[in-house]
Design a protein around this motif. Structure first.
Motif, PDB file in Angstrom:
ATOM      1  N   UNK A 155      12.490 -42.231 -12.940  1.00  0.00           N
ATOM      2  CA  UNK A 155      12.159 -43.057 -14.111  1.00  0.00           C
ATOM      3  C   UNK A 155      11.359 -44.293 -13.693  1.00  0.00           C
ATOM      4  N   UNK A 156      11.775 -44.935 -12.608  1.00  0.00           N
ATOM      5  CA  UNK A 156      11.064 -46.107 -12.116  1.00  0.00           C
ATOM      6  C   UNK A 156       9.622 -45.769 -11.737  1.00  0.00           C
ATOM      7  N   UNK A 157       9.444 -44.699 -10.984  1.00  0.00           N
ATOM      8  CA  UNK A 157       8.103 -44.312 -10.540  1.00  0.00           C
ATOM      9  C   UNK A 157       7.246 -43.924 -11.741  1.00  0.00           C
ATOM     10  N   UNK A 158       7.836 -43.152 -12.671  1.00  0.00           N
ATOM     11  CA  UNK A 158       7.046 -42.755 -13.833  1.00  0.00           C
ATOM     12  C   UNK A 158       6.688 -43.963 -14.696  1.00  0.00           C
ATOM     13  N   UNK A 184       1.124 -47.279  -4.797  1.00  0.00           N
ATOM     14  CA  UNK A 184       2.357 -46.599  -5.202  1.00  0.00           C
ATOM     15  C   UNK A 184       2.658 -45.435  -4.258  1.00  0.00           C
ATOM     16  N   UNK A 185       1.637 -44.682  -3.871  1.00  0.00           N
ATOM     17  CA  UNK A 185       1.833 -43.597  -2.896  1.00  0.00           C
ATOM     18  C   UNK A 185       2.318 -44.153  -1.558  1.00  0.00           C
ATOM     19  N   UNK A 186       1.780 -45.295  -1.135  1.00  0.00           N
ATOM     20  CA  UNK A 186       2.230 -45.923   0.113  1.00  0.00           C
ATOM     21  C   UNK A 186       3.702 -46.297   0.018  1.00  0.00           C
ATOM     22  N   UNK A 187       4.112 -46.867  -1.103  1.00  0.00           N
ATOM     23  CA  UNK A 187       5.517 -47.214  -1.288  1.00  0.00           C
ATOM     24  C   UNK A 187       6.410 -45.978  -1.252  1.00  0.00           C
ATOM     25  N   UNK A 188       5.935 -44.886  -1.849  1.00  0.00           N
ATOM     26  CA  UNK A 188       6.705 -43.654  -1.809  1.00  0.00           C
ATOM     27  C   UNK A 188       6.812 -43.106  -0.387  1.00  0.00           C
ATOM     28  N   UNK A 190       6.792 -44.904   2.337  1.00  0.00           N
ATOM     29  CA  UNK A 190       7.763 -45.779   3.007  1.00  0.00           C
ATOM     30  C   UNK A 190       9.183 -45.440   2.579  1.00  0.00           C
ATOM     31  N   UNK A 191       9.368 -45.148   1.301  1.00  0.00           N
ATOM     32  CA  UNK A 191      10.689 -44.762   0.813  1.00  0.00           C
ATOM     33  C   UNK A 191      11.135 -43.461   1.483  1.00  0.00           C
ATOM     34  N   UNK A 192      10.211 -42.548   1.702  1.00  0.00           N
ATOM     35  CA  UNK A 192      10.528 -41.288   2.369  1.00  0.00           C
ATOM     36  C   UNK A 192      10.976 -41.516   3.804  1.00  0.00           C
ATOM     37  N   UNK A 193      10.366 -42.459   4.501  1.00  0.00           N
ATOM     38  CA  UNK A 193      10.751 -42.759   5.884  1.00  0.00           C
ATOM     39  C   UNK A 193      12.141 -43.387   5.936  1.00  0.00           C
ATOM     40  N   UNK A 194      12.485 -44.177   4.940  1.00  0.00           N
ATOM     41  CA  UNK A 194      13.815 -44.803   4.903  1.00  0.00           C
ATOM     42  C   UNK A 194      14.900 -43.775   4.685  1.00  0.00           C
ATOM     43  N   UNK A 195      14.578 -42.684   3.953  1.00  0.00           N
ATOM     44  CA  UNK A 195      15.580 -41.665   3.666  1.00  0.00           C
ATOM     45  C   UNK A 195      15.849 -40.765   4.862  1.00  0.00           C
ATOM     46  N   UNK A 196      14.940 -40.746   5.834  1.00  0.00           N
ATOM     47  CA  UNK A 196      15.091 -39.837   6.980  1.00  0.00           C
ATOM     48  C   UNK A 196      16.189 -40.296   7.916  1.00  0.00           C
TER      49      UNK A 196
END
Length: 196
Positions: A155-158, A184-188, A190-196
């Motif tokens: 919801x936030x991203x959309x 926004x893609x860069x933030x996503x 970075x978010x993906x790296x935090x989840x790893x």
């Protein structure tokens, strides 16, 4: 031949294209004149056909509205990614800027529906359907990219993308929209790296 006859012959749909032409006309009418002016007659006039044909294809104004919304979503939702299902974050939102430029009526129609639902609560189900279509597609793309598909995150991203689309539709600054989507893609990422 009068000017009115020329106008009708210019936009009249060819055989077999009638329903699609009526949906495109309904979207244009809703976008340009607002949903309160979305009538069989206004759609028929826009499509260059008799208003009885609109009634024949849709049966009710609500059925016409629902079909026009589905038509506009079918046109716009695929722009969420230039490589659907690939998980490629660089492809995510890659078609958004072009979509706004090529489908302004579809998007304006959707925003008109959203705003009209504030005055007419019976339209809320259409708005829910609209947001669900975009958010479900976005959730699938995020999940394919290894990111969370948590509904509040989606919801936030959309909401960010929706705001950028609205601004480009009204302000018409595709360069700025493109740059913001890149961030926004860069933030996503970075978010993906935090989840790893």
């Amino acid at each position: 031949m009068s000017a009115a006859d020329t106008e009708v012959s210019r936009v009249s749909p060819r055989y077999g294209e009638g329903r699609t032409a009526l949906l495109a006309a309904a979207v244009r009418v809703g976008a340009e004149q607002g949903l309160r002016n979305l009538t069989y007659r206004s759609v028929a006039r826009e499509a260059g056909v008799a208003h009885g044909l609109v009634a024949h294809h849709f049966g009710s104004r609500d059925a016409l509205l629902e079909a026009a919304l589905r038509y506009s979503l079918d046109n716009s939702v695929p722009s969420m990614s230039t490589r659907p299902g690939s998980g490629d974050l660089e492809a995510l939102f890659g078609g958004i800027v072009d979509m706004v430029g090529s489908l302004p009526h579809d998007l304006a129609f959707q925003y008109e529906l959203i705003l009209e639902s504030r005055r007419r609560p019976e339209l809320r189900r259409h708005v829910d359907s609209l947001y669900s279509a975009f958010e479900e597609t976005l959730a699938a793309e995020l999940e394919a990219g290894g990111l969370t598909s948590d509904p509040s995150f989606v919801h936030l991203i959309f909401a960010a993308v929706d705001g950028l689309v609205f601004q480009q539709l009204t302000i018409a600054d595709p360069v700025r929209t493109s740059a913001a989507l890149g961030h926004l893609r860069t933030l996503l990422t970075l978010a993906g790296h935090r989840e790893e």
